[in-house]
Design a protein around this motif. Structure first.
Motif, PDB file in Angstrom:
ATOM      1  N   GLU A 118     -13.851  68.380  27.373  1.00 58.40           N
ATOM      2  CA  GLU A 118     -14.390  68.936  26.134  1.00 58.40           C
ATOM      3  C   GLU A 118     -13.275  69.204  25.121  1.00 58.40           C
ATOM      4  N   LYS A 146     -13.263  67.644  21.381  1.00 60.75           N
ATOM      5  CA  LYS A 146     -13.389  68.542  20.221  1.00 60.75           C
ATOM      6  C   LYS A 146     -12.051  68.844  19.545  1.00 60.75           C
ATOM      7  N   SER A 153      -8.612  73.458  16.335  1.00 55.07           N
ATOM      8  CA  SER A 153      -8.263  73.530  14.917  1.00 55.07           C
ATOM      9  C   SER A 153      -7.094  74.475  14.686  1.00 55.07           C
ATOM     10  N   LEU A 202     -14.107  76.689  21.964  1.00 52.16           N
ATOM     11  CA  LEU A 202     -14.851  75.432  22.083  1.00 52.16           C
ATOM     12  C   LEU A 202     -16.322  75.561  21.696  1.00 52.16           C
ATOM     13  N   THR A 209     -18.649  77.354  23.421  1.00 48.30           N
ATOM     14  CA  THR A 209     -19.458  77.329  24.647  1.00 48.30           C
ATOM     15  C   THR A 209     -19.551  78.747  25.205  1.00 48.30           C
ATOM     16  N   ASP A 233      -7.520  69.339  15.683  1.00 51.48           N
ATOM     17  CA  ASP A 233      -8.660  69.028  14.823  1.00 51.48           C
ATOM     18  C   ASP A 233      -8.286  69.391  13.382  1.00 51.48           C
ATOM     19  N   GLY A 260     -14.887  70.177  14.449  1.00 50.45           N
ATOM     20  CA  GLY A 260     -15.347  70.295  15.827  1.00 50.45           C
ATOM     21  C   GLY A 260     -15.295  69.025  16.635  1.00 50.45           C
ATOM     22  N   THR A 261     -14.597  68.016  16.137  1.00 51.06           N
ATOM     23  CA  THR A 261     -14.462  66.773  16.889  1.00 51.06           C
ATOM     24  C   THR A 261     -13.170  66.069  16.506  1.00 51.06           C
TER      25      THR A 261
END
Length: 210
Positions: A44, A48, A51, A69, A71, A148, A153-154
Motif C-alpha cells: 500500500e 500511495k 506526501s 495511508l 486506513t 507523493d 494519494g497515489t
C-alpha cells in the motif's frame, strides 16, 4: 589552513560563509526515505506513497501508519532521522519545519540496521549508503519509499522513480525528486590544490571516489 581540504554540502556550506577562497563541486548528496522490506503495509505504501505533509506530521508527532495511508491500521510509525546536522537540515527543509519527533541516529550503518530490524520503521538514508547495500547484495533489507509530490494519494507515472537506486539517481538528475532532499557536495580549501596529496585526493573524489 591552505593545505587542507573540507568536504561540505548543503547546510554545512553555510557555516563557512564566503570566506573560503576555493570551492569546487565534486558530486551530489541525496537523502532518501526507506522502510523495512518486511513492513506488512509495504504494498500500500508503494502504491500511495507518502506526501510532504504526511512526512511533516510523522516527524512532529506520534502517528500511525493508518493515519498516513488513510486506513484503520493502528501500527505506530517508528521514525528515525539522521543525527548529522547537514543531513538533518535536508529533512527539515523538506518538511518545512523542525524535525522534533523521532530518534536521531548518527551512524549510517546503525540507521540501516534499526530500520531493517523494525517492520514498522521509517527513516532516511543517504543514496550512497543504499547503493553500497545494493553492491553488497543486501538491498532486499530496505525498500525505497515513493514521495507523493502532488499529494493525490497515489504514485503517478511521473513520480515512479523508486524501483532501484539507479532509477532514483536518474530521477534526481531529471528533477523529479524534491530539491530539498539533495544538494551539491563541495570541496573547500584555502587555495586551489595544484600539487601533492590534496590535489591527488580531489582528483580521486571526482573519479574513482564517486
Amino acid at each position: 589552513n591552505e593545505g587542507g581540504l573540507v568536504l561540505a554540502g548543503k547546510g554545512c556550506l553555510d557555516d563557512f560563509g564566503s570566506v573560503i577562497p576555493f570551492r569546487m563541486v565534486v558530486g551530489r548528496r541525496a537523502l532518501v526515505p526507506v522502510i523495512c522490506s518486511e513492513n506488512p503495509l509495504k504494498k500500500e505504501i508503494l502504491v500511495k506513497g507518502i506526501s510532504r505533509e504526511a512526512f511533516a506530521r510523522i516527524y512532529q508527532s506520534n502517528v500511525s501508519w493508518g493515519s498516513v495511508l488513510g486506513t484503520m491500521d493502528n501500527s505506530e510509525i517508528k521514525a528515525y532521522m539522521p543525527g548529522e546536522s547537514c543531513m538533518n537540515s535536508y529533512l527539515e527543509d523538506f518538511i518545512g519545519s523542525r524535525a522534533s519527533y523521532g530518534t536521531k541516529v548518527d551512524d549510517p550503518d546503525a540507521m540501516i540496521a534499526r530500520i531493517a530490524d523494525n517492520k514498522y520503521a521509517l527513516g532516511f538514508c543517504s543514496l550512497a549508503c543504499l547503493k553500497k547495500l545494493e553492491e553488497e547484495g543486501r538491498s532486499s533489507e530496505l525498500t525505497l519509499v515513493p514521495i507523493d509530490h502532488d499529494s493525490n494519494g497515489t504514485v503517478d507515472v511521473f513520480e515512479n522513480i523508486y524501483n532501484s537506486c539507479n532509477d532514483l539517481g536518474h530521477g534526481i538528475y531529471l528533477g523529479k525528486y524534491p530539491g530539498e532532499l539533495y544538494g551539491r557536495m563541495y570541496v573547500l580549501a584555502g587555495k586551489k590544490p595544484v600539487e601533492g596529496t590534496a590535489r591527488d585526493f580531489m582528483q580521486w573524489m571526482i573519479g574513482d571516489g564517486q
